[in-house]
Design an enzyme around this catalytic site. Structure first.
Site, PDB file in Angstrom:
ATOM      1  N   HIS A   1       0.845  -1.192   0.000  1.00 53.69           N
ATOM      2  CA  HIS A   1       0.000   0.000   0.000  1.00 53.69           C
ATOM      3  C   HIS A   1       0.880   1.242   0.000  1.00 53.69           C
ATOM      4  O   HIS A   1       1.952   1.231   0.612  1.00 53.69           O
ATOM      5  CB  HIS A   1      -0.914  -0.003   1.238  1.00 53.69           C
ATOM      6  CG  HIS A   1      -2.059   0.963   1.127  1.00 53.69           C
ATOM      7  ND1 HIS A   1      -1.935   2.284   1.460  1.00 53.69           N
ATOM      8  CD2 HIS A   1      -3.327   0.794   0.701  1.00 53.69           C
ATOM      9  CE1 HIS A   1      -3.086   2.891   1.252  1.00 53.69           C
ATOM     10  NE2 HIS A   1      -3.953   2.018   0.780  1.00 53.69           N
TER      11      HIS A   1
ATOM     12  N   GLU B   1      -7.963  -4.426  -0.691  1.00 53.82           N
ATOM     13  CA  GLU B   1      -8.486  -5.157  -1.845  1.00 53.82           C
ATOM     14  C   GLU B   1      -8.491  -6.666  -1.614  1.00 53.82           C
ATOM     15  O   GLU B   1      -9.296  -7.389  -2.192  1.00 53.82           O
ATOM     16  CB  GLU B   1      -7.649  -4.865  -3.095  1.00 53.82           C
ATOM     17  CG  GLU B   1      -7.371  -3.401  -3.361  1.00 53.82           C
ATOM     18  CD  GLU B   1      -8.552  -2.693  -3.985  1.00 53.82           C
ATOM     19  OE1 GLU B   1      -9.650  -3.264  -3.989  1.00 53.82           O
ATOM     20  OE2 GLU B   1      -8.367  -1.565  -4.471  1.00 53.82           O
TER      21      GLU B   1
HETATM   22  N1  COA Z   1       4.098  -7.548  -4.974  1.00 55.53           N
HETATM   23  C1  COA Z   1       5.426  -7.612  -5.199  1.00 55.53           C
HETATM   24  N2  COA Z   1       6.262  -6.595  -5.002  1.00 55.53           N
HETATM   25  C2  COA Z   1       5.731  -5.454  -4.531  1.00 55.53           C
HETATM   26  C3  COA Z   1       4.362  -5.324  -4.270  1.00 55.53           C
HETATM   27  C4  COA Z   1       3.528  -6.426  -4.497  1.00 55.53           C
HETATM   28  N3  COA Z   1       2.221  -6.383  -4.273  1.00 55.53           N
HETATM   29  N4  COA Z   1       4.126  -4.086  -3.814  1.00 55.53           N
HETATM   30  C5  COA Z   1       5.294  -3.448  -3.813  1.00 55.53           C
HETATM   31  N5  COA Z   1       6.270  -4.276  -4.249  1.00 55.53           N
HETATM   32  C6  COA Z   1       7.698  -3.972  -4.373  1.00 55.53           C
HETATM   33  C7  COA Z   1       7.955  -3.099  -5.603  1.00 55.53           C
HETATM   34  O1  COA Z   1       8.226  -3.885  -6.723  1.00 55.53           O
HETATM   35  C8  COA Z   1       9.135  -2.280  -5.163  1.00 55.53           C
HETATM   36  O2  COA Z   1      10.289  -3.044  -5.356  1.00 55.53           O
HETATM   37  P1  COA Z   1      11.687  -2.374  -5.819  1.00 55.53           P
HETATM   38  O3  COA Z   1      12.027  -1.378  -4.761  1.00 55.53           O
HETATM   39  O4  COA Z   1      12.623  -3.530  -5.893  1.00 55.53           O
HETATM   40  O5  COA Z   1      11.384  -1.732  -7.134  1.00 55.53           O
HETATM   41  C9  COA Z   1       8.936  -2.102  -3.670  1.00 55.53           C
HETATM   42  O6  COA Z   1       8.079  -3.171  -3.257  1.00 55.53           O
HETATM   43  C10 COA Z   1       8.257  -0.780  -3.312  1.00 55.53           C
HETATM   44  O7  COA Z   1       7.124  -0.664  -4.124  1.00 55.53           O
HETATM   45  P2  COA Z   1       6.452   0.720  -4.554  1.00 55.53           P
HETATM   46  O8  COA Z   1       5.974   0.626  -5.962  1.00 55.53           O
HETATM   47  O9  COA Z   1       7.342   1.863  -4.185  1.00 55.53           O
HETATM   48  O10 COA Z   1       5.222   0.779  -3.628  1.00 55.53           O
HETATM   49  P3  COA Z   1       4.081   1.817  -3.806  1.00 55.53           P
HETATM   50  O11 COA Z   1       3.819   2.374  -2.467  1.00 55.53           O
HETATM   51  O12 COA Z   1       4.289   2.768  -4.876  1.00 55.53           O
HETATM   52  O13 COA Z   1       2.926   0.852  -4.313  1.00 55.53           O
HETATM   53  C11 COA Z   1       1.020  -0.418  -4.538  1.00 55.53           C
HETATM   54  C12 COA Z   1       1.806   0.553  -3.659  1.00 55.53           C
HETATM   55  C13 COA Z   1      -0.305  -0.733  -3.857  1.00 55.53           C
HETATM   56  C14 COA Z   1       0.737   0.234  -5.910  1.00 55.53           C
HETATM   57  C15 COA Z   1       1.824  -1.716  -4.716  1.00 55.53           C
HETATM   58  O14 COA Z   1       2.083  -2.274  -3.464  1.00 55.53           O
HETATM   59  C16 COA Z   1       1.150  -2.717  -5.654  1.00 55.53           C
HETATM   60  O15 COA Z   1       1.320  -2.646  -6.865  1.00 55.53           O
HETATM   61  N6  COA Z   1       0.353  -3.679  -5.097  1.00 55.53           N
HETATM   62  C17 COA Z   1      -0.342  -4.645  -5.895  1.00 55.53           C
HETATM   63  C18 COA Z   1      -1.619  -4.051  -6.488  1.00 55.53           C
HETATM   64  C19 COA Z   1      -2.677  -3.764  -5.427  1.00 55.53           C
HETATM   65  O16 COA Z   1      -2.949  -4.583  -4.577  1.00 55.53           O
HETATM   66  N7  COA Z   1      -3.311  -2.582  -5.508  1.00 55.53           N
HETATM   67  C20 COA Z   1      -4.368  -2.203  -4.606  1.00 55.53           C
HETATM   68  C21 COA Z   1      -3.982  -1.050  -3.762  1.00 55.53           C
HETATM   69  S1  COA Z   1      -5.172  -0.674  -2.513  1.00 55.53           S
END
Ligand code: COA
Length: 335
Positions: free
Chosen positions: A227, A280
């Site tokens: 998140h 979610e």
């Molecule tokens: N599965 C695998 N790896 C994940 C992940 C997941 N669900 N969520 C984050 N990561 C990893 C990223 O690849 C990143 O790795 P890196 O540093 O090696 O590139 C690291 O964790 C940090 O991720 P980041 O994109 O900075 O996190 P964020 O705060 O921008 O993203 C989300 C938040 C929710 C977009 C992300 O966790 C995600 O894509 N989750 C899956 C989709 C989802 O459930 N969305 C609903 C949100 S309510």
């Protein structure tokens, strides 16, 4: 001169008394009340908490919305149907706004929506309009807990969109229509469907560890995990997981196995970054157990979140100042 911050992360763009989100500690409160308890007061109780005042005539508002919307023909995806139906309205009372979205969700679910029953509670009637039968007690509790739990969440993208429109002095219909447009985007309202696709692909609990590892090795993300704000488990996950308890579903054991496997694998790969279940994850299990198709998950999210949007519209109006940030110019030199 402040520099551009992509995603406006950390930028404070509003003041609110509606909800507080504590990303580090994993807390969410509606006007001081923890989200884990708001589901117990039903849709109406939670909405009155979020709005800060009583709801008057919500059942009659559903009947009015149905009388208006039954004459409409709106095509497209379920969220496009909800957006189009709501956008064509002409209301100003929050009860009408809540009712218009609920009735639009029902029309996105089925063509022959029965006439609303003003005497029913909102969650029961929404279930009945969308599914064509009354809910069982467990289903009523499940849906009202879901709608209450997602009612507000700080300055999320759709709420921000609603506040920007409200700040121009525009009407609530336009603010809610803008919010629906923001919620329609997959980065905001669209992850619960893919959670079920993932559970389908895993198949059985004993396959969870190997499946998650292979997915991460392939560079893919685990749906429903991680998140932007929470650095611990999303507090709404627990509220929704609890609401699944009373319903018939054979998914829960599988979901818990996948969540555990994903937590372990993500902790090993990202030791400095807690990636835990988000809202979610259990939304998917709960709404599926309530008998709703995946295409209705985002519309149902809107049926709960509309209360938060309307509370924020009222707050923004009280501020009474146009939201108008600046853009940093990076085009050709200006002569
Ligand atoms: N599965 C695998 N790896 C994940 C992940 C997941 N669900 N969520 C984050 N990561 C990893 C990223 O690849 C990143 O790795 P890196 O540093 O090696 O590139 C690291 O964790 C940090 O991720 P980041 O994109 O900075 O996190 P964020 O705060 O921008 O993203 C989300 C938040 C929710 C977009 C992300 O966790 C995600 O894509 N989750 C899956 C989709 C989802 O459930 N969305 C609903 C949100 S309510």
């Amino acid at each position: 001169m402040s520099a551009w911050i992509p995603g406006l992360e950390g930028v404070v763009a509003a003041r609110t008394a509606v909800s507080r989100v504590d990303g580090e500690g994993g807390g969410l409160w509606f006007r001081g009340v923890p989200v884990e308890t708001v589901g117990r007061v039903g849709f109406e109780g939670a909405a009155e908490l979020v709005l800060g005042r009583p709801l008057v005539g919500l059942g009659e508002a559903r009947v009015r919305a149905w009388e208006r919307q039954r004459a409409l023909t709106v095509g497209g995806s379920p969220m496009a149907v909800v957006r189009g139906r709501v956008a064509s309205g002409d209301w100003s009372a929050v009860e009408d706004g809540i009712a218009e979205v609920a009735v639009a969700v029902a029309f996105a679910a089925r063509a022959d929506v029965p006439r609303p029953d003003a005497a029913l509670d909102h969650a029961s009637d929404l279930f009945r309009l969308a599914r064509g039968r009354l809910p069982t007690e467990a289903e009523r509790i499940g849906l009202s807990t879901y709608l209450a739990t997602v009612m507000d969440h700080g300055l999320n993208a759709s709420t921000f969109a609603a506040r920007v429109v409200a700040s121009t002095g525009s009407d609530a219909v336009s603010a809610v229509t803008a919010a629906l447009g923001a919620l329609k985007g997959p980065l905001h309202g669209g992850a619960p469907g893919p959670v079920l696709d993932m559970l389908d692909a895993v198949g059985s609990p004993e396959r969870a560890d190997a499946w998650v590892r292979a997915e991460l090795d392939a560079g893919r993300r685990i749906m429903g995990m991680g998140h932007r704000v929470y650095r611990v488990r999303d507090p709404r996950a627990a509220a929704l997981e609890g609401a699944v308890g009373g319903l018939h579903t054979d998914r829960l054991a599988l979901a818990r196995a996948v969540e555990g496997a994903a937590e372990r694998a993500l902790a090993a790969r990202h030791p400095g970054r807690a990636l835990r279940a988000n809202v979610e994850f259990y939304t998917a299990i709960l709404l599926e157990a309530l008998g709703f198709g995946r295409e209705l998950f985002t519309p149902l999210f809107a049926a709960g979140r509309v209360v938060g949007w309307l509370a924020h519209v009222e707050e923004e109006r009280a501020v009474g100042r146009l939201l108008r940030p600046r853009a940093e110019y990076v085009g050709p030199p200006c002569t």
